[in-house]
Design a protein around this motif. Structure first.
Motif, PDB file in Angstrom:
ATOM      1  N   SER A 411       0.876  -1.168   0.000  1.00  0.00           N
ATOM      2  CA  SER A 411       0.000   0.000   0.000  1.00  0.00           C
ATOM      3  C   SER A 411       0.910   1.214   0.000  1.00  0.00           C
ATOM      4  N   LEU A 412       0.863   1.993  -1.077  1.00  0.00           N
ATOM      5  CA  LEU A 412       1.812   3.086  -1.227  1.00  0.00           C
ATOM      6  C   LEU A 412       1.381   4.365  -0.525  1.00  0.00           C
ATOM      7  N   ALA A 413       0.215   4.340   0.084  1.00  0.00           N
ATOM      8  CA  ALA A 413      -0.318   5.588   0.645  1.00  0.00           C
ATOM      9  C   ALA A 413       0.263   5.874   2.024  1.00  0.00           C
ATOM     10  N   GLY A 414       1.596   5.978   2.090  1.00  0.00           N
ATOM     11  CA  GLY A 414       2.244   6.349   3.332  1.00  0.00           C
ATOM     12  C   GLY A 414       2.288   7.851   3.492  1.00  0.00           C
ATOM     13  N   PRO A 415       2.892   8.318   4.576  1.00  0.00           N
ATOM     14  CA  PRO A 415       2.939   9.764   4.833  1.00  0.00           C
ATOM     15  C   PRO A 415       3.591  10.557   3.709  1.00  0.00           C
ATOM     16  N   ALA A 416       4.640  10.019   3.094  1.00  0.00           N
ATOM     17  CA  ALA A 416       5.337  10.774   2.045  1.00  0.00           C
ATOM     18  C   ALA A 416       4.461  10.948   0.814  1.00  0.00           C
ATOM     19  N   ALA A 464     -10.916  15.802  -1.534  1.00  0.00           N
ATOM     20  CA  ALA A 464     -11.301  14.998  -2.691  1.00  0.00           C
ATOM     21  C   ALA A 464     -10.116  14.803  -3.636  1.00  0.00           C
ATOM     22  N   PHE A 465      -9.339  15.864  -3.852  1.00  0.00           N
ATOM     23  CA  PHE A 465      -8.176  15.781  -4.739  1.00  0.00           C
ATOM     24  C   PHE A 465      -7.157  14.797  -4.179  1.00  0.00           C
ATOM     25  N   VAL A 466      -6.817  14.943  -2.903  1.00  0.00           N
ATOM     26  CA  VAL A 466      -5.831  14.053  -2.287  1.00  0.00           C
ATOM     27  C   VAL A 466      -6.335  12.617  -2.314  1.00  0.00           C
ATOM     28  N   GLY A 467      -7.612  12.418  -2.039  1.00  0.00           N
ATOM     29  CA  GLY A 467      -8.163  11.067  -2.066  1.00  0.00           C
ATOM     30  C   GLY A 467      -8.084  10.434  -3.436  1.00  0.00           C
ATOM     31  N   ASP A 468      -8.388  11.199  -4.475  1.00  0.00           N
ATOM     32  CA  ASP A 468      -8.325  10.654  -5.838  1.00  0.00           C
ATOM     33  C   ASP A 468      -6.889  10.320  -6.238  1.00  0.00           C
ATOM     34  N   PHE A 469      -5.945  11.195  -5.860  1.00  0.00           N
ATOM     35  CA  PHE A 469      -4.542  10.935  -6.193  1.00  0.00           C
ATOM     36  C   PHE A 469      -4.043   9.678  -5.489  1.00  0.00           C
ATOM     37  N   LEU A 470      -4.364   9.536  -4.220  1.00  0.00           N
ATOM     38  CA  LEU A 470      -3.929   8.354  -3.475  1.00  0.00           C
ATOM     39  C   LEU A 470      -4.592   7.100  -4.017  1.00  0.00           C
ATOM     40  N   SER A 471      -5.845   7.204  -4.426  1.00  0.00           N
ATOM     41  CA  SER A 471      -6.540   6.048  -4.996  1.00  0.00           C
ATOM     42  C   SER A 471      -5.854   5.582  -6.259  1.00  0.00           C
ATOM     43  N   PHE A 472      -5.413   6.531  -7.071  1.00  0.00           N
ATOM     44  CA  PHE A 472      -4.719   6.167  -8.308  1.00  0.00           C
ATOM     45  C   PHE A 472      -3.353   5.556  -8.009  1.00  0.00           C
ATOM     46  N   MET A 473      -2.566   6.192  -7.136  1.00  0.00           N
ATOM     47  CA  MET A 473      -1.192   5.773  -6.908  1.00  0.00           C
ATOM     48  C   MET A 473      -1.077   4.546  -6.010  1.00  0.00           C
ATOM     49  N   ARG A 477      -5.788   1.919  -9.592  1.00  0.00           N
ATOM     50  CA  ARG A 477      -6.982   2.039 -10.421  1.00  0.00           C
ATOM     51  C   ARG A 477      -6.691   2.916 -11.630  1.00  0.00           C
ATOM     52  N   ALA A 478      -7.155   2.468 -12.794  1.00  0.00           N
ATOM     53  CA  ALA A 478      -7.057   3.329 -13.967  1.00  0.00           C
ATOM     54  C   ALA A 478      -7.906   4.567 -13.721  1.00  0.00           C
ATOM     55  N   SER A 479      -7.448   5.699 -14.219  1.00  0.00           N
ATOM     56  CA  SER A 479      -8.106   6.972 -13.936  1.00  0.00           C
ATOM     57  C   SER A 479      -8.145   7.809 -15.199  1.00  0.00           C
ATOM     58  N   THR A 480      -9.317   8.324 -15.520  1.00  0.00           N
ATOM     59  CA  THR A 480      -9.454   9.138 -16.733  1.00  0.00           C
ATOM     60  C   THR A 480      -8.528  10.348 -16.726  1.00  0.00           C
ATOM     61  N   PRO A 481      -8.377  11.089 -15.626  1.00  0.00           N
ATOM     62  CA  PRO A 481      -7.443  12.222 -15.666  1.00  0.00           C
ATOM     63  C   PRO A 481      -5.983  11.822 -15.483  1.00  0.00           C
ATOM     64  N   TYR A 482      -5.698  10.856 -14.586  1.00  0.00           N
ATOM     65  CA  TYR A 482      -4.306  10.570 -14.251  1.00  0.00           C
ATOM     66  C   TYR A 482      -3.606   9.680 -15.267  1.00  0.00           C
ATOM     67  N   ASP A 483      -4.335   8.814 -15.946  1.00  0.00           N
ATOM     68  CA  ASP A 483      -3.673   7.959 -16.951  1.00  0.00           C
ATOM     69  C   ASP A 483      -3.028   8.765 -18.058  1.00  0.00           C
ATOM     70  N   PRO A 484      -3.724   9.747 -18.678  1.00  0.00           N
ATOM     71  CA  PRO A 484      -3.058  10.554 -19.696  1.00  0.00           C
ATOM     72  C   PRO A 484      -1.874  11.358 -19.148  1.00  0.00           C
ATOM     73  N   LEU A 485      -1.889  11.629 -17.856  1.00  0.00           N
ATOM     74  CA  LEU A 485      -0.832  12.440 -17.257  1.00  0.00           C
ATOM     75  C   LEU A 485       0.418  11.614 -16.960  1.00  0.00           C
ATOM     76  N   LEU A 486       0.252  10.391 -16.419  1.00  0.00           N
ATOM     77  CA  LEU A 486       1.392   9.624 -15.942  1.00  0.00           C
ATOM     78  C   LEU A 486       1.576   8.278 -16.639  1.00  0.00           C
ATOM     79  N   ALA A 487       0.548   7.765 -17.316  1.00  0.00           N
ATOM     80  CA  ALA A 487       0.679   6.427 -17.896  1.00  0.00           C
ATOM     81  C   ALA A 487       0.765   6.437 -19.418  1.00  0.00           C
TER      82      ALA A 487
END
Length: 489
Positions: A411-416, A464-473, A477-487
């Motif tokens: 689970s990558l959602a550590g403090p950092a 909401a923003f932090v939650g969505d980012f952590l959910s992706f990372m 989960r594939a993500s409509t906004p984050y996939d074009p940005l990082l994948a």
């Protein structure tokens, strides 16, 4: 009275939209010349090592192309302040790249001689491009254009001292570097023999692996053959690069055909427009998105027909993403898929600092960050890398393999990582309102503001923003906004 390296008070500025160099941006020949220049850059040991260790040009070539083009546009902007700001950004970016190659030789992306060689390859490839297309430059034009390239280097380094002042001395300098310094580096081989053959599809053609593979199977070897044939003969001989029968005629024909673009109506070809269309994210509210969607639909039908008529063997492209979950509308990736598509930005099969630095670099570029926000973002990613290394690097080699990552299924959602999300929110929220509005959202993702807005201000809050980012990372989960940005490529 002179005004410095950008021109004189009575003359047209050397840098700007009216420069000779700027005229090449929308020239079809420039695509061939840029590939050639990139190979010559990669053949320099310092540059080649920096590319292999830090660049995403093999895994995300379309992103790299767009960012490079945008940077060059800014460096030739009419406003000196825009040029100075971009030069400062490039210098900050390069100052973070140093290390050693496979033979233990140190490299530094701020090395003045290496940076001068990059500019030299651009100038020499532009001159060669004109000659090969049957439109050789006259001496006055070449001298004027050389002055522009020296001004470009001066904007980066403070002066152009690493390049000869006079054009006739430049050719001696260029030949000396080719003869004595260039090598058959791994980076050059990757560009010539791997990049073209395995070039991932741009966003426009994503999801049509058969059609893309069919076109790539023809275009890839042709581009490689044309590029090799256009390189200086002395380098080809020393590097042992094979030249196919008829390669010179093919290369000449390609440049001549591209040169016919000068007969097209002015403004018909826009390199920036083409790159933007190829990179349009799914769901973008760009007016061109509807046209692109229609083109994609037709291409998918053509791809299906091609798959039925002429099934392709071998690698047809990456496996399609998993089907969306009926509960969330999002798809989950395996640990290996997430590692390959998101974490391993440089494509070397391992996760280490250059991969996370590439993420920070892309985010900073999207948001057009200045200091100190840029450093805050890099520092947050650096802290995340230290956390990942401590948790996942079980063999102590300083990097994380796909096996180490998959075995731990962490689970990558550590403090950092939470801190990364918070910093990313802060730098995206440029007006400091405490929420991301539609314009700020598009600056980061280049997609429509698709959130289900029930609040009165229609904004995207911190939690909401932090939650969505952590959910992706962390949730993979594939993500409509984050996939074009990082994948995406």
């Amino acid at each position: 009275m002179t005004t410095g390296p950008t021109g004189t008070a009575d003359e047209q500025p050397l840098l700007g939209p009216q420069s000779r160099f700027s005229a090449f941006f929308d020239d079809p020949r420039w695509a061939l010349a840029m590939i050639r220049a990139t190979v010559l850059e990669a053949a320099h040991p310092q540059i080649g090592a920096a590319l292999l260790d830090n660049s995403t040009f093999t895994t995300h070539p379309w992103r790299r192309l767009r960012n490079t083009f945008l940077s060059m546009r800014r460096m030739f902007d009419a406003d000196p302040a825009v040029r100075e700001r971009e030069a400062a950004r490039l210098n900050r970016l390069h100052s973070r790249m140093s290390g050693a190659d496979s033979r233990g030789r140190a490299y530094d992306a701020m090395d003045r001689q290496a940076r001068a060689w990059v500019v030299a390859t651009l100038f020499e490839s532009a001159v060669t491009m004109c000659r090969l297309s049957g439109q050789p430059l006259d001496q006055d034009t070449m001298e004027g254009m050389y002055a522009e390239y020296r001004a470009y280097l001066a904007a980066l380094d403070g002066d152009a001292g690493e390049l000869p002042e006079e054009l006739h001395d430049f050719w001696r300098y260029f030949d000396t570097v080719v003869e004595n310094e260039l090598e058959n580096t791994e980076a050059a081989r990757v560009i010539l023999y791997r990049l073209f053959d395995h070039l991932p599809a741009p966003a426009l053609l994503k999801g049509m692996p058969t059609l893309w593979a069919a076109g790539r199977a023809v275009a890839g070897p042709l581009l490689g053959t044309i590029t090799v044939a256009s390189l200086p003969e002395s380098y080809r001989r020393r590097a042992g690069l094979p030249e196919m029968p008829g390669a010179q005629a093919l290369m000449q024909g390609a440049y001549l055909a591209a040169g016919l673009g000068r007969f097209l109506p002015e403004g018909l070809i826009s390199a920036e427009g083409i790159i933007e269309v190829l990179s349009l994210s799914p769901g973008s509210d760009d007016p061109r998105a509807r046209t692109v969607a229609a083109v994609r639909a037709r291409m998918k039908r053509a791809s299906a027909l091609l798959r039925l008529l002429t099934p392709l063997g071998g690698d047809a492209g990456p496996a399609p993403d998993p089907a969306p979950s009926p509960d969330t509308g999002q798809s989950r990736r395996s640990a290996e898929q997430f590692f390959r598509q998101v974490l391993d930005q440089t494509g070397d099969g391992h996760l280490d600092w250059p991969d996370l630095a590439a993420m920070a670099r892309e985010l900073a570029t999207r948001l057009d960050l200045d200091e100190p926000e840029e450093t805050r973002l890099y520092d947050a990613f650096a802290a995340w890398w230290r956390e990942l290394q401590a948790a996942l690097d079980t063999d102590g080699d300083g990097r994380v393999s796909v096996g180490e990552y998959a075995a731990a299924v962490p689970s990558l959602a550590g403090p950092a990582l939470i801190r990364v999300a918070e910093v990313l929110f802060d730098v995206t929220d440029k007006d400091g309102s405490g929420a991301i509005d539609a314009d700020e959202y598009r600056a980061l993702f280049r997609t429509a503001f698709h959130r289900d807005l029930t609040t009165t201000d229609g904004a995207y809050g911190r939690s909401a923003f932090v939650g969505d980012f952590l959910s992706f990372m962390s949730g993979r989960r594939a993500s409509t906004p984050y996939d074009p940005l990082l994948a995406d490529a």
